[in-house]
Motif scaffolding. Structure first.
Motif, PDB file in Angstrom:
ATOM      1  N   MET A 132       4.372  18.391  24.099  1.00 46.31           N
ATOM      2  CA  MET A 132       4.040  17.445  23.034  1.00 46.31           C
ATOM      3  C   MET A 132       4.135  16.021  23.578  1.00 46.31           C
ATOM      4  SD  MET A 132       5.606  17.339  19.246  1.00 46.31           S
ATOM      5  CE  MET A 132       4.601  18.600  18.497  1.00 46.31           C
ATOM      6  N   ALA A 133       3.055  15.274  23.423  1.00 46.33           N
ATOM      7  CA  ALA A 133       2.994  13.952  24.061  1.00 46.33           C
ATOM      8  C   ALA A 133       3.932  12.942  23.412  1.00 46.33           C
ATOM      9  CB  ALA A 133       1.561  13.432  24.033  1.00 46.33           C
ATOM     10  N   SER A 134       3.982  12.931  22.077  1.00 45.23           N
ATOM     11  CA  SER A 134       4.833  11.919  21.433  1.00 45.23           C
ATOM     12  C   SER A 134       5.393  12.437  20.118  1.00 45.23           C
ATOM     13  CB  SER A 134       4.051  10.629  21.198  1.00 45.23           C
ATOM     14  OG  SER A 134       3.601  10.549  19.864  1.00 45.23           O
ATOM     15  N   GLY A 135       6.409  11.729  19.625  1.00 38.86           N
ATOM     16  CA  GLY A 135       7.068  12.126  18.385  1.00 38.86           C
ATOM     17  C   GLY A 135       6.146  12.078  17.175  1.00 38.86           C
ATOM     18  N   ASP A 136       5.017  11.350  17.286  1.00 38.29           N
ATOM     19  CA  ASP A 136       4.081  11.280  16.156  1.00 38.29           C
ATOM     20  C   ASP A 136       3.527  12.658  15.806  1.00 38.29           C
ATOM     21  OD1 ASP A 136       4.450   8.588  16.267  1.00 38.29           O
ATOM     22  OD2 ASP A 136       2.567   8.169  17.321  1.00 38.29           O
ATOM     23  N   GLU A 137       3.550  13.569  16.788  1.00 34.61           N
ATOM     24  CA  GLU A 137       2.970  14.903  16.549  1.00 34.61           C
ATOM     25  C   GLU A 137       3.981  15.900  15.979  1.00 34.61           C
ATOM     26  OE1 GLU A 137       0.980  16.323  20.185  1.00 34.61           O
ATOM     27  OE2 GLU A 137       0.863  14.207  20.743  1.00 34.61           O
ATOM     28  N   ILE A 138       5.248  15.514  15.874  1.00 31.18           N
ATOM     29  CA  ILE A 138       6.265  16.478  15.417  1.00 31.18           C
ATOM     30  C   ILE A 138       6.080  16.763  13.932  1.00 31.18           C
ATOM     31  CG2 ILE A 138       8.758  16.914  15.129  1.00 31.18           C
ATOM     32  CD1 ILE A 138       9.250  15.097  17.571  1.00 31.18           C
ATOM     33  N   PRO A 139       5.911  18.050  13.551  1.00 36.14           N
ATOM     34  CA  PRO A 139       5.758  18.350  12.124  1.00 36.14           C
ATOM     35  C   PRO A 139       7.078  18.140  11.394  1.00 36.14           C
ATOM     36  CG  PRO A 139       5.718  20.375  13.431  1.00 36.14           C
ATOM     37  CD  PRO A 139       5.866  19.242  14.398  1.00 36.14           C
ATOM     38  N   ILE A 140       7.020  17.389  10.308  1.00 34.70           N
ATOM     39  CA  ILE A 140       8.241  17.089   9.546  1.00 34.70           C
ATOM     40  C   ILE A 140       8.274  17.981   8.306  1.00 34.70           C
ATOM     41  CG2 ILE A 140       9.520  15.310   8.269  1.00 34.70           C
ATOM     42  CD1 ILE A 140       9.470  14.780  11.308  1.00 34.70           C
ATOM     43  N   GLU A 141       9.327  18.760   8.206  1.00 35.51           N
ATOM     44  CA  GLU A 141       9.480  19.667   7.064  1.00 35.51           C
ATOM     45  C   GLU A 141       9.723  18.871   5.779  1.00 35.51           C
ATOM     46  OE1 GLU A 141      12.901  22.187   7.553  1.00 35.51           O
ATOM     47  OE2 GLU A 141      12.446  23.374   5.758  1.00 35.51           O
ATOM     48  N   GLU A 142       8.987  19.220   4.744  1.00 31.09           N
ATOM     49  CA  GLU A 142       9.231  18.641   3.413  1.00 31.09           C
ATOM     50  C   GLU A 142       9.933  19.740   2.619  1.00 31.09           C
ATOM     51  OE1 GLU A 142       8.399  15.458   2.402  1.00 31.09           O
ATOM     52  OE2 GLU A 142       9.051  15.779   0.337  1.00 31.09           O
ATOM     53  N   ARG A 143      11.155  19.479   2.157  1.00 32.31           N
ATOM     54  CA  ARG A 143      11.906  20.536   1.478  1.00 32.31           C
ATOM     55  C   ARG A 143      11.847  20.364  -0.036  1.00 32.31           C
ATOM     56  NH1 ARG A 143      14.642  24.197   4.277  1.00 32.31           N
ATOM     57  NH2 ARG A 143      16.106  24.539   2.568  1.00 32.31           N
ATOM     58  N   ASP A 144      12.397  21.339  -0.719  1.00 33.03           N
ATOM     59  CA  ASP A 144      12.297  21.389  -2.175  1.00 33.03           C
ATOM     60  C   ASP A 144      12.956  20.160  -2.829  1.00 33.03           C
ATOM     61  OD1 ASP A 144      11.676  23.867  -4.194  1.00 33.03           O
ATOM     62  OD2 ASP A 144      13.101  22.399  -5.017  1.00 33.03           O
ATOM     63  N   PRO A 145      12.292  19.565  -3.824  1.00 33.79           N
ATOM     64  CA  PRO A 145      12.868  18.395  -4.502  1.00 33.79           C
ATOM     65  C   PRO A 145      14.233  18.680  -5.121  1.00 33.79           C
ATOM     66  CG  PRO A 145      10.595  18.767  -5.217  1.00 33.79           C
ATOM     67  CD  PRO A 145      10.966  19.921  -4.342  1.00 33.79           C
ATOM     68  N   SER A 146      14.530  19.932  -5.411  1.00 34.28           N
ATOM     69  CA  SER A 146      15.810  20.249  -6.054  1.00 34.28           C
ATOM     70  C   SER A 146      16.997  19.821  -5.182  1.00 34.28           C
ATOM     71  CB  SER A 146      15.902  21.750  -6.359  1.00 34.28           C
ATOM     72  OG  SER A 146      15.861  22.454  -5.145  1.00 34.28           O
ATOM     73  N   GLU A 147      16.793  19.735  -3.861  1.00 35.01           N
ATOM     74  CA  GLU A 147      17.900  19.304  -2.983  1.00 35.01           C
ATOM     75  C   GLU A 147      18.306  17.856  -3.267  1.00 35.01           C
ATOM     76  OE1 GLU A 147      16.936  22.145   0.907  1.00 35.01           O
ATOM     77  OE2 GLU A 147      16.562  20.009   1.043  1.00 35.01           O
ATOM     78  N   VAL A 148      17.309  17.044  -3.690  1.00 37.22           N
ATOM     79  CA  VAL A 148      17.597  15.639  -3.999  1.00 37.22           C
ATOM     80  C   VAL A 148      18.003  15.510  -5.471  1.00 37.22           C
ATOM     81  CG1 VAL A 148      16.586  13.310  -4.103  1.00 37.22           C
ATOM     82  CG2 VAL A 148      15.997  14.841  -2.213  1.00 37.22           C
ATOM     83  N   HIS A 149      17.383  16.346  -6.275  1.00 40.72           N
ATOM     84  CA  HIS A 149      17.578  16.297  -7.723  1.00 40.72           C
ATOM     85  C   HIS A 149      19.021  16.649  -8.124  1.00 40.72           C
ATOM     86  CE1 HIS A 149      16.579  16.717 -11.900  1.00 40.72           C
ATOM     87  NE2 HIS A 149      16.742  18.026 -11.915  1.00 40.72           N
ATOM     88  N   THR A 150      19.647  17.520  -7.334  1.00 42.01           N
ATOM     89  CA  THR A 150      20.988  17.999  -7.706  1.00 42.01           C
ATOM     90  C   THR A 150      21.989  17.775  -6.560  1.00 42.01           C
ATOM     91  OG1 THR A 150      20.504  20.186  -6.833  1.00 42.01           O
ATOM     92  CG2 THR A 150      20.078  19.865  -9.175  1.00 42.01           C
ATOM     93  N   ILE A 151      23.253  17.681  -6.929  1.00 42.22           N
ATOM     94  CA  ILE A 151      24.330  17.762  -5.929  1.00 42.22           C
ATOM     95  C   ILE A 151      25.273  18.850  -6.423  1.00 42.22           C
ATOM     96  CG2 ILE A 151      26.265  16.609  -4.781  1.00 42.22           C
ATOM     97  CD1 ILE A 151      24.828  14.015  -4.910  1.00 42.22           C
ATOM     98  N   GLY A 152      25.490  19.855  -5.575  1.00 44.96           N
ATOM     99  CA  GLY A 152      26.371  20.973  -5.960  1.00 44.96           C
ATOM    100  C   GLY A 152      25.928  21.615  -7.266  1.00 44.96           C
ATOM    101  N   GLY A 153      24.616  21.683  -7.486  1.00 45.38           N
ATOM    102  CA  GLY A 153      24.091  22.343  -8.684  1.00 45.38           C
ATOM    103  C   GLY A 153      24.050  21.434  -9.908  1.00 45.38           C
ATOM    104  N   LYS A 154      24.619  20.213  -9.803  1.00 48.75           N
ATOM    105  CA  LYS A 154      24.649  19.310 -10.962  1.00 48.75           C
ATOM    106  C   LYS A 154      23.460  18.344 -10.877  1.00 48.75           C
ATOM    107  CE  LYS A 154      28.010  16.351 -13.362  1.00 48.75           C
ATOM    108  NZ  LYS A 154      27.146  15.265 -13.746  1.00 48.75           N
ATOM    109  N   GLU A 155      22.733  18.218 -11.975  1.00 50.40           N
ATOM    110  CA  GLU A 155      21.559  17.335 -11.983  1.00 50.40           C
ATOM    111  C   GLU A 155      21.987  15.875 -11.832  1.00 50.40           C
ATOM    112  OE1 GLU A 155      18.864  17.964 -15.189  1.00 50.40           O
ATOM    113  OE2 GLU A 155      18.718  20.111 -14.788  1.00 50.40           O
TER     114      GLU A 155
END
Ligand code: MRU
Length: 340
Positions: free
Chosen positions: A277-300
């Motif tokens: 891979m020539a540069s970091g611009d090509e690294i695929p960035i995982e987009e994860r589920d919004p629930s990880e940001v929406h909640t902390i320890g299951g609490k909204e």
């Protein structure tokens, strides 16, 4: 001490990192689907650890594929390779381990299938053992970069939990701690999934290495106060120009380190370098589920319906990285391609 990933009684045993630090429990993955679920849902995470887990997953799959000749056996194994490869896109170690298992299988095509199955399991164990010994070498090289009495900041978890054992960034911290026990370790909590708070703090605490946990927005404060003399992080994929992807927030730490003239080190085995891979611009960035940001320890924590972005990684350009510490030695980021 715990095993992050191991082969146990015909299954792939993972310490369940989604339960840490409140519960130390293990999950036995009895088929490759369970292994894929374990990677996707972060029961096991960290670039080297998911590579090792995928290797054991393929050893498990090979035992469960009932074909009696090589062609259909290999075809079925490739389906399982695809299943595992689809779990997480960013860490190259996953694809590296799958490719290593694939190439080994192909090289054995004239052997009896039962022998191939045994060799694949032995190979997964070799990948695990090699990873642990690489981490000890990374630790030994990296410890020389950490001065006595230093404050050392790390981000996310690049420890035993993220590898076969000992860790990369935490391997450097462990080795430096063994040398001079006067370091002050800071761990960023690492939102949204809190790998720093839940995993790094737990791991260092288990080893009696004192750690100060800070929230992600505090690192600039401690740098300005002169309490941090080095930053050490892991990587999920290093491009051949030295750009390095790691947990979201790493780039911000690197910028802050630059602004305060603090060295910023990336510690990773060469299995994390994507030499093609020539540069970091090509690294695929995982987009994860919004629930990880929406909640902390299951609490909204957010209003319902608010738009959320959740990229799991960012890329730190080579110019912001002081050195890359590998099992083969310490490299200028721009020269990482010579580690091949
Ligand atoms: O999403 P995660 O927890 O798998 O992210 C892990 C990291 O970003 C680690 O810092 C990286 O994989 C290096 S692990 C030695």
């Amino acid at each position: 001490m715990f095993n992050t990933v191991a082969w146990k009684d015909g299954a792939v045993r993972l310490i369940d990192q989604t339960k840490l630090p409140t519960e130390v429990s293990y999950v036995d993955c009895k088929d490759v689907e369970a292994v894929a679920e374990g990677i996707k849902s972060l029961r096991v995470r960290g670039a080297p650890a998911i590579g090792i887990t995928a290797a054991f997953g393929l050893a498990l799959a090979a035992r469960q594929i009932t074909d009696s000749s090589f062609e259909p056996f290999y075809k079925n194994l490739l389906v399982q390779c695809d299943l595992l490869a689809a779990t997480r896109p960013t860490a190259v170690n996953l694809f590296w381990a799958i490719e290593r298992m694939k190439q080994l299988t192909l090289s054995l095509k004239d052997q009896a299938l039962d022998r191939i199955r045994d060799i694949l399991l032995a190979e997964a164990n070799t990948i695990l053992e090699e990873d642990i010994s690489m981490n000890h070498r990374i630790g030994a090289f990296g410890a020389d970069l950490i001065p006595s009495g230093a404050g050392v900041l790390t981000h996310c978890n690049a420890g035993a939990l993220a590898t076969g054992g000992y860790g990369t960034a935490l391997g450097v911290i462990r080795s430096a701690w063994a040398k001079h026990q006067n370091l002050k370790i800071f761990a960023d909590e690492t939102r949204p999934v809190l790998q720093g708070a839940r995993l790094t703090a737990w791991e260092l605490h288990q080893d009696d290495i004192p750690v100060t946990l800070i929230t992600d927005n505090m690192s600039g404060y401690f740098m300005k106060k002169g309490e941090i003399q080095a930053c050490v992080v892991g990587a999920d994929r290093i491009a051949s120009n030295g750009d390095a992807a790691n947990k979201i927030g790493t780039y911000s730490v690197a910028i802050l380190a630059k602004a305060h003239d603090i060295p910023f080190y990336v510690a990773a085995p060469t299995s994390t370098v994507d030499f093609d891979m020539a540069s970091g611009d090509e690294i695929p960035i995982e987009e994860r589920d919004p629930s990880e940001v929406h909640t902390i320890g299951g609490k909204e924590m957010t209003p319902k319906g608010v738009k959320i972005a959740n990229p799991a990684f960012d890329v730190t350009p080579a110019e912001l990285i002081t050195k890359i510490i590998t099992e083969k030695g310490i490299f200028e980021p721009k020269e990482i391609r010579s580690a091949r």
